[in-house]
Write an enzyme that holds these catalytic residues in place. Structure first.
Site, PDB file in Angstrom:
ATOM      1  N   SER A  19       4.744   1.122   4.695  1.00 46.84           N
ATOM      2  CA  SER A  19       3.906   0.151   3.684  1.00 46.84           C
ATOM      3  C   SER A  19       3.394   1.007   3.229  1.00 46.84           C
ATOM      4  CB  SER A  19       2.943  -0.121   4.663  1.00 46.84           C
ATOM      5  OG  SER A  19       1.924   0.613   5.647  1.00 46.84           O
ATOM      6  N   LYS A  20       2.599   1.205   1.405  1.00 42.33           N
ATOM      7  CA  LYS A  20       2.653   2.089   1.068  1.00 42.33           C
ATOM      8  C   LYS A  20       1.242   2.749   1.444  1.00 42.33           C
ATOM      9  CE  LYS A  20       0.262  -1.651  -2.263  1.00 42.33           C
ATOM     10  NZ  LYS A  20       1.369  -2.492  -3.192  1.00 42.33           N
ATOM     11  N   ARG A  21       0.232   2.071   2.200  1.00 37.01           N
ATOM     12  CA  ARG A  21      -0.760   2.807   2.501  1.00 37.01           C
ATOM     13  C   ARG A  21      -0.077   3.657   3.545  1.00 37.01           C
ATOM     14  NH1 ARG A  21      -5.160   1.656   6.381  1.00 37.01           N
ATOM     15  NH2 ARG A  21      -3.468   0.200   7.823  1.00 37.01           N
ATOM     16  N   ASN A  26       3.165   5.405   3.389  1.00 38.11           N
ATOM     17  CA  ASN A  26       3.414   6.299   2.608  1.00 38.11           C
ATOM     18  C   ASN A  26       4.142   5.679   1.581  1.00 38.11           C
ATOM     19  OD1 ASN A  26       4.696   8.400   4.142  1.00 38.11           O
ATOM     20  ND2 ASN A  26       5.923   7.045   5.830  1.00 38.11           N
TER      21      ASN A  26
END
Ligand code: GLU
Length: 493
Positions: free
Chosen positions: A253-255, A257
């Site tokens: 998840s962008k949180r 990576n």
């Protein structure tokens, strides 16, 4: 039978590396069988889908070298390949199901549905809403029709709990529970289909033989299987690939990576290397080789070699592999790649207007532009210590800006500036003080040209990644509690 596979992304956000991973495996599977790989755009969510995101899907998959034989941009005999252009087809199939009794018009209001769900939850009942739960008397239906209330079309599903068996190419027969399958909406009140109806109808009409998709869709398989039965169509074979994971095993998840394909391009990864790395997600060459091309992978492909343990997407490993690819290039080829990547006339022409006013000699250019061509900037705490904002306020400015900029659809100067201005206003901070920490996070210094211009030049992926990097560098991974607190403050602005 010609094998036909597809990637069916929704253009509702920046294209994700997970989409490229699924596309790659679909492409290899099709090629291995002398078949075709196609691209379909699933843009039935009209509110969230944009043409910019659609274009970004084309650009990023093409950058990686994942080519499709049919798609909205290249045409093909099974078009249109954009679901928003196929509305009549879905409506016709949904109505057909109503006529034969496999689906029904449902006039329940959102308020009623919520109440039904709440009551169940209160009773500790977690089973899905079934057709019988939604039933209204003929009289009531007539009343609602007369009052002009809108309806949706829902599919009928078995009322009783019990096993639903679904075959998967990698997992064998999977057992799911009918108790969890609700009377799914097929056609919404605005006449648009839901994912389930459009996906099944299109896979059938486009002659898709193998549906290779992420494992997050396993729970949809019973509904899809039932729809194929209702229509009397052969069902494609299903294959659910394991989801990509962060090094700590959580879902990528962008949180934690960066997840967008274009971020990796911007960071200077080679498409061959990224593709090679995605090919190693749960799969390996029969000779165990770590570095391989798309052609190598297609020639050696066997989907049964996919292992189901969650593959870890590890940027350090990817960087190592990218290094191998870089060192394998001839100087000539590498020069060309660097030229294309950023050392070209176009980039110079976009950067120079910002640096020129600050230059006395040509040598001034490199230090002024270096941050635009770098990856993550080293975190220098003392630069933040010198700022006017501190403590919680500093943290909030960085986090809130990131959230706002993540939601920004158009990445232009005015849009970014207005976002920052209105956030600064609502936080009651002077714009200059508000922008200072962004300056440090984005440009590594406060004595550079406008941070707004810098963000435009860096693009959304790199700008957001730098803000995220600054946040984690300064405050570490935020715990759930801390995040909740920040979210609350953010929402109350
Ligand atoms: N539109 C779905 C997605 O965005 C497609 C899922 C599927 O492949 O069936 O992932």
């Amino acid at each position: 039978m010609t094998v036909r596979t597809r990637i069916a992304p929704s253009p509702t956000g920046d294209p994700h590396v997970g989409t490229a991973y699924i596309a790659l495996f679909n492409l290899c599977f099709a090629r291995q069988h002398g078949g075709e790989f196609i691209l379909r755009i699933e843009d039935t969510d009209q509110l969230r889908s944009t043409t910019e995101f659609e274009q970004a899907i084309f650009d990023s998959l093409r950058w990686l070298g994942l080519d499709w034989a049919e798609g909205p941009d290249v045409g093909g005999e099974y078009g249109p390949y954009r679901q928003s252009e196929r509305g009549d087809i879905y409506r016709q199939y949904a109505e057909q199901l109503v006529e034969v009794g496999h689906a029904f018009y449902c006039y329940r209001t959102p308020v009623e549905l919520n109440e039904l769900r709440e009551t169940r939850r209160a009773e500790g009942d977690f089973t899905a809403l079934k057709p019988s739960d939604l039933l209204l008397s003929d009289e009531e239906i007539a009343k609602r029709q007369a009052a002009g209330m809108t309806s949706v079309i829902r599919m009928k599903v078995p009322e009783e709990n019990g096993p639903c068996l679904v075959d998967d190419m990698l997992r064998g027969t999977i057992e799911l529970d009918w108790g969890q399958v609700d009377a799914q909406v097929l056609l919404k009140s605005d006449g648009m289909p839901t994912y389930h109806l459009a996906n099944v109808v299109d896979d059938h009409l486009m002659n898709i033989t193998h549906v290779i998709r992420g494992e997050e869709w396993i729970n949809s398989a019973p509904k899809h299987q039932l729809l194929y039965q209702y229509f009397g169509w052969d069902m494609p074979q299903l294959c659910h690939l394991p989801l990509l994971r962060n090094p700590d095993k959580s879902k990528l998840s962008k949180r934690k990576n960066p997840t967008t394909i274009m971020y990796y391009e911007r960071m200077g990864f080679l498409p061959e290397a990224l593709l090679n790395y995605l090919g190693r997600m749960g799969w390996s060459m029969s000779n165990g080789r770590e570095q391989f091309t798309l052609d190598d992978m297609m020639a050696d492909f066997d989907i049964q070699r996919v292992s189901l343990g969650g593959p870890i997407f590890d940027i350090e490993k990817l960087s190592w592999l990218n290094g191998l690819w870089i060192r394998d290039c001839s100087t000539e080829v590498l020069a060309e790649k660097i030229h294309q990547w950023a050392f070209n006339r176009e980039t110079l022409l976009s950067v120079l207007p910002h640096t020129q006013p600050r230059m006395e000699t040509l040598t001034d250019f490199t230090p002024l532009a270096a941050f635009l061509l770098s990856g993550m900037l080293p975190l220098e705490r003392d630069k933040y210590d010198q700022l006017k904002l501190e403590g919680d306020q500093l943290k909030s400015v960085l986090q809130f800006s990131l959230w706002k900029l993540e939601a920004l659809r158009e990445w232009g100067r005015d849009q970014i500036l207005n976002t920052c201005k209105s956030l600064a206003d609502s936080m009651e901070i002077k714009l200059k003080d508000f922008l200072a920490p962004l300056f440090v996070a984005i440009s590594g210094t406060t004595v550079s040209f406008s941070v707004i211009d810098a963000m435009v030049l860096l693009g959304p992926d790199m700008s957001r990644a730098r803000l995220r990097y600054a946040l984690t560098g300064l405050y570490g991974e935020m715990g759930k509690k801390q995040l909740k607190k920040l979210e609350k403050a953010y929402r109350s602005l």
